[in-house]
Design a protein around this motif. Structure first.
Motif, PDB file in Angstrom:
ATOM      1  N   ILE A   1      -8.406  -5.415   4.564  1.00  0.00           N
ATOM      2  CA  ILE A   1      -8.039  -4.065   4.123  1.00  0.00           C
ATOM      3  C   ILE A   1      -7.758  -3.177   5.328  1.00  0.00           C
ATOM      4  O   ILE A   1      -6.774  -2.430   5.348  1.00  0.00           O
ATOM      5  CB  ILE A   1      -9.155  -3.471   3.240  1.00  0.00           C
ATOM      6  CG1 ILE A   1      -9.233  -4.237   1.925  1.00  0.00           C
ATOM      7  CG2 ILE A   1      -8.911  -1.985   2.976  1.00  0.00           C
ATOM      8  CD1 ILE A   1     -10.398  -3.852   1.050  1.00  0.00           C
ATOM      9  N   VAL A   2      -8.591  -3.276   6.353  1.00  0.00           N
ATOM     10  CA  VAL A   2      -8.379  -2.489   7.568  1.00  0.00           C
ATOM     11  C   VAL A   2      -7.076  -2.907   8.239  1.00  0.00           C
ATOM     12  O   VAL A   2      -6.298  -2.066   8.691  1.00  0.00           O
ATOM     13  CB  VAL A   2      -9.584  -2.641   8.521  1.00  0.00           C
ATOM     14  CG1 VAL A   2      -9.287  -2.026   9.875  1.00  0.00           C
ATOM     15  CG2 VAL A   2     -10.828  -2.028   7.911  1.00  0.00           C
ATOM     16  N   THR A   3      -6.812  -4.198   8.294  1.00  0.00           N
ATOM     17  CA  THR A   3      -5.578  -4.699   8.910  1.00  0.00           C
ATOM     18  C   THR A   3      -4.353  -4.193   8.160  1.00  0.00           C
ATOM     19  O   THR A   3      -3.374  -3.742   8.777  1.00  0.00           O
ATOM     20  CB  THR A   3      -5.580  -6.241   8.938  1.00  0.00           C
ATOM     21  OG1 THR A   3      -6.752  -6.691   9.608  1.00  0.00           O
ATOM     22  CG2 THR A   3      -4.343  -6.773   9.638  1.00  0.00           C
TER      23      THR A   3
ATOM     24  N   ILE B   1       0.149   2.182   8.586  1.00  0.00           N
ATOM     25  CA  ILE B   1       0.249   3.350   9.461  1.00  0.00           C
ATOM     26  C   ILE B   1       1.255   3.095  10.578  1.00  0.00           C
ATOM     27  O   ILE B   1       2.071   3.967  10.906  1.00  0.00           O
ATOM     28  CB  ILE B   1      -1.138   3.704  10.036  1.00  0.00           C
ATOM     29  CG1 ILE B   1      -2.037   4.233   8.916  1.00  0.00           C
ATOM     30  CG2 ILE B   1      -1.028   4.725  11.159  1.00  0.00           C
ATOM     31  CD1 ILE B   1      -3.473   4.405   9.306  1.00  0.00           C
ATOM     32  N   ALA B   2       1.245   1.900  11.152  1.00  0.00           N
ATOM     33  CA  ALA B   2       2.181   1.571  12.232  1.00  0.00           C
ATOM     34  C   ALA B   2       3.621   1.589  11.723  1.00  0.00           C
ATOM     35  O   ALA B   2       4.519   2.092  12.404  1.00  0.00           O
ATOM     36  CB  ALA B   2       1.841   0.216  12.822  1.00  0.00           C
ATOM     37  N   LEU B   3       3.856   1.054  10.533  1.00  0.00           N
ATOM     38  CA  LEU B   3       5.211   1.063   9.980  1.00  0.00           C
ATOM     39  C   LEU B   3       5.644   2.474   9.615  1.00  0.00           C
ATOM     40  O   LEU B   3       6.818   2.823   9.735  1.00  0.00           O
ATOM     41  CB  LEU B   3       5.285   0.158   8.751  1.00  0.00           C
ATOM     42  CG  LEU B   3       5.313  -1.334   9.033  1.00  0.00           C
ATOM     43  CD1 LEU B   3       5.274  -2.112   7.724  1.00  0.00           C
ATOM     44  CD2 LEU B   3       6.540  -1.712   9.831  1.00  0.00           C
TER      45      LEU B   3
END
Length: 81
Positions: free
Chosen positions: A6-8, A14-16
């Motif tokens: 889930i964190v990944t 967020i990065a995308l």
């Protein structure tokens, strides 16, 4: 799903979401813009090609309802025959 996955996934989202072009679009090196439209002698610039036509992005002409209101009677709202 595990807490780690889930964190990944959250970090990937967020990065995308942070990806985005912040500079003006320019044609690639050693390439040109499309030819002038048929019947036109002027070749449009890059900014003119990026502008949307009125039909592609029409302006909203009706006010959105902000609260619950009774709808007016619709004479075309007929049950199926």
């Amino acid at each position: 799903m595990t807490k780690r996955s889930i964190v990944t996934l959250t970090l990937a989202a967020i990065a995308l979401g942070a990806c985005g072009q912040r500079a003006d679009i320019q044609p690639l090196a050693n390439s040109s813009l499309p030819p002038a439209p048929y019947g036109s002698e002027a070749k449009p610039e890059a900014e003119q090609l990026l502008e949307l036509e009125t039909l592609a992005a029409p302006q909203r002409s009706v006010e959105l309802r902000r609260r619950s209101e009774e709808r007016e009677d619709d004479p075309f709202d007929l049950p199926p025959e």
